[in-house]
Design a protein around this motif. Sequence first.
Motif, PDB file in Angstrom:
ATOM      1  N   TRP A   1      40.755  42.580  49.160  1.00  0.00           N
ATOM      2  CA  TRP A   1      41.071  42.351  50.570  1.00  0.00           C
ATOM      3  C   TRP A   1      40.528  43.475  51.449  1.00  0.00           C
ATOM      4  O   TRP A   1      39.960  43.251  52.497  1.00  0.00           O
ATOM      5  CB  TRP A   1      42.590  42.255  50.736  1.00  0.00           C
ATOM      6  CG  TRP A   1      43.007  42.288  52.157  1.00  0.00           C
ATOM      7  CD1 TRP A   1      43.045  41.240  53.015  1.00  0.00           C
ATOM      8  CD2 TRP A   1      43.432  43.423  52.894  1.00  0.00           C
ATOM      9  NE1 TRP A   1      43.485  41.663  54.245  1.00  0.00           N
ATOM     10  CE2 TRP A   1      43.727  43.006  54.194  1.00  0.00           C
ATOM     11  CE3 TRP A   1      43.592  44.774  52.584  1.00  0.00           C
ATOM     12  CZ2 TRP A   1      44.168  43.873  55.182  1.00  0.00           C
ATOM     13  CZ3 TRP A   1      44.039  45.633  53.567  1.00  0.00           C
ATOM     14  CH2 TRP A   1      44.313  45.180  54.841  1.00  0.00           C
ATOM     15  N   ARG A   2      40.675  44.701  50.986  1.00  0.00           N
ATOM     16  CA  ARG A   2      40.250  45.857  51.772  1.00  0.00           C
ATOM     17  C   ARG A   2      38.730  45.925  51.855  1.00  0.00           C
ATOM     18  O   ARG A   2      38.168  46.237  52.887  1.00  0.00           O
ATOM     19  CB  ARG A   2      40.815  47.116  51.122  1.00  0.00           C
ATOM     20  CG  ARG A   2      40.528  48.379  51.848  1.00  0.00           C
ATOM     21  CD  ARG A   2      41.774  48.867  52.550  1.00  0.00           C
ATOM     22  NE  ARG A   2      41.480  50.012  53.379  1.00  0.00           N
ATOM     23  CZ  ARG A   2      41.988  51.220  53.207  1.00  0.00           C
ATOM     24  NH1 ARG A   2      42.844  51.437  52.252  1.00  0.00           N
ATOM     25  NH2 ARG A   2      41.660  52.188  54.008  1.00  0.00           N
TER      26      ARG A   2
ATOM     27  N   HIS B   1      40.127  47.445  46.463  1.00  0.00           N
ATOM     28  CA  HIS B   1      40.919  46.212  46.497  1.00  0.00           C
ATOM     29  C   HIS B   1      40.096  45.128  47.200  1.00  0.00           C
ATOM     30  O   HIS B   1      39.441  45.398  48.208  1.00  0.00           O
ATOM     31  CB  HIS B   1      42.221  46.470  47.259  1.00  0.00           C
ATOM     32  CG  HIS B   1      43.198  45.362  47.172  1.00  0.00           C
ATOM     33  ND1 HIS B   1      43.178  44.276  48.010  1.00  0.00           N
ATOM     34  CD2 HIS B   1      44.241  45.168  46.344  1.00  0.00           C
ATOM     35  CE1 HIS B   1      44.163  43.468  47.703  1.00  0.00           C
ATOM     36  NE2 HIS B   1      44.828  43.984  46.695  1.00  0.00           N
TER      37      HIS B   1
ATOM     38  N   TYR C   1      52.580  50.290  51.942  1.00  0.00           N
ATOM     39  CA  TYR C   1      51.566  50.266  50.892  1.00  0.00           C
ATOM     40  C   TYR C   1      50.198  50.062  51.520  1.00  0.00           C
ATOM     41  O   TYR C   1      49.989  49.117  52.273  1.00  0.00           O
ATOM     42  CB  TYR C   1      51.865  49.134  49.900  1.00  0.00           C
ATOM     43  CG  TYR C   1      50.772  48.948  48.877  1.00  0.00           C
ATOM     44  CD1 TYR C   1      50.566  49.871  47.870  1.00  0.00           C
ATOM     45  CD2 TYR C   1      49.925  47.849  48.936  1.00  0.00           C
ATOM     46  CE1 TYR C   1      49.570  49.706  46.932  1.00  0.00           C
ATOM     47  CE2 TYR C   1      48.919  47.676  48.009  1.00  0.00           C
ATOM     48  CZ  TYR C   1      48.753  48.603  47.013  1.00  0.00           C
ATOM     49  OH  TYR C   1      47.756  48.442  46.097  1.00  0.00           O
ATOM     50  N   ILE C   2      49.287  50.951  51.227  1.00  0.00           N
ATOM     51  CA  ILE C   2      47.901  50.833  51.677  1.00  0.00           C
ATOM     52  C   ILE C   2      47.065  50.619  50.422  1.00  0.00           C
ATOM     53  O   ILE C   2      47.012  51.499  49.556  1.00  0.00           O
ATOM     54  CB  ILE C   2      47.445  52.095  52.431  1.00  0.00           C
ATOM     55  CG1 ILE C   2      48.329  52.312  53.648  1.00  0.00           C
ATOM     56  CG2 ILE C   2      45.979  51.971  52.832  1.00  0.00           C
ATOM     57  CD1 ILE C   2      48.057  53.596  54.390  1.00  0.00           C
ATOM     58  N   PRO C   3      46.427  49.452  50.305  1.00  0.00           N
ATOM     59  CA  PRO C   3      45.664  49.188  49.081  1.00  0.00           C
ATOM     60  C   PRO C   3      44.459  50.125  48.979  1.00  0.00           C
ATOM     61  O   PRO C   3      43.927  50.589  49.989  1.00  0.00           O
ATOM     62  CB  PRO C   3      45.225  47.736  49.238  1.00  0.00           C
ATOM     63  CG  PRO C   3      45.330  47.433  50.677  1.00  0.00           C
ATOM     64  CD  PRO C   3      46.379  48.336  51.239  1.00  0.00           C
ATOM     65  N   PRO C   4      44.000  50.415  47.759  1.00  0.00           N
ATOM     66  CA  PRO C   4      42.841  51.285  47.596  1.00  0.00           C
ATOM     67  C   PRO C   4      41.574  50.612  48.118  1.00  0.00           C
ATOM     68  O   PRO C   4      41.534  49.409  48.365  1.00  0.00           O
ATOM     69  CB  PRO C   4      42.768  51.514  46.084  1.00  0.00           C
ATOM     70  CG  PRO C   4      43.490  50.358  45.492  1.00  0.00           C
ATOM     71  CD  PRO C   4      44.544  49.967  46.482  1.00  0.00           C
TER      72      PRO C   4
END
Length: 54
Positions: free
Chosen positions: A33-34, A31, A25-28
């Motif tokens: 955190w990202r 997000h 899973y790669i957050p958008p």
Amino acid sequence: MLPAHVPSSKSFDLAVVPKAPKKHYIPPMNHPWRKASFEMYCNKQAHRPKEGIA
């Protein structure tokens, strides 16, 4: 000539089905955190101008 040893048995050994690789899973980009991680990366870049300084 027949081989003396067979590595698998048709009657007892089941066919090995390879497992499908799991997707990570790669957050958008929006997000929290990202976004924080990307902002830290941008601030470390010496060749980029700082935001808000004009």
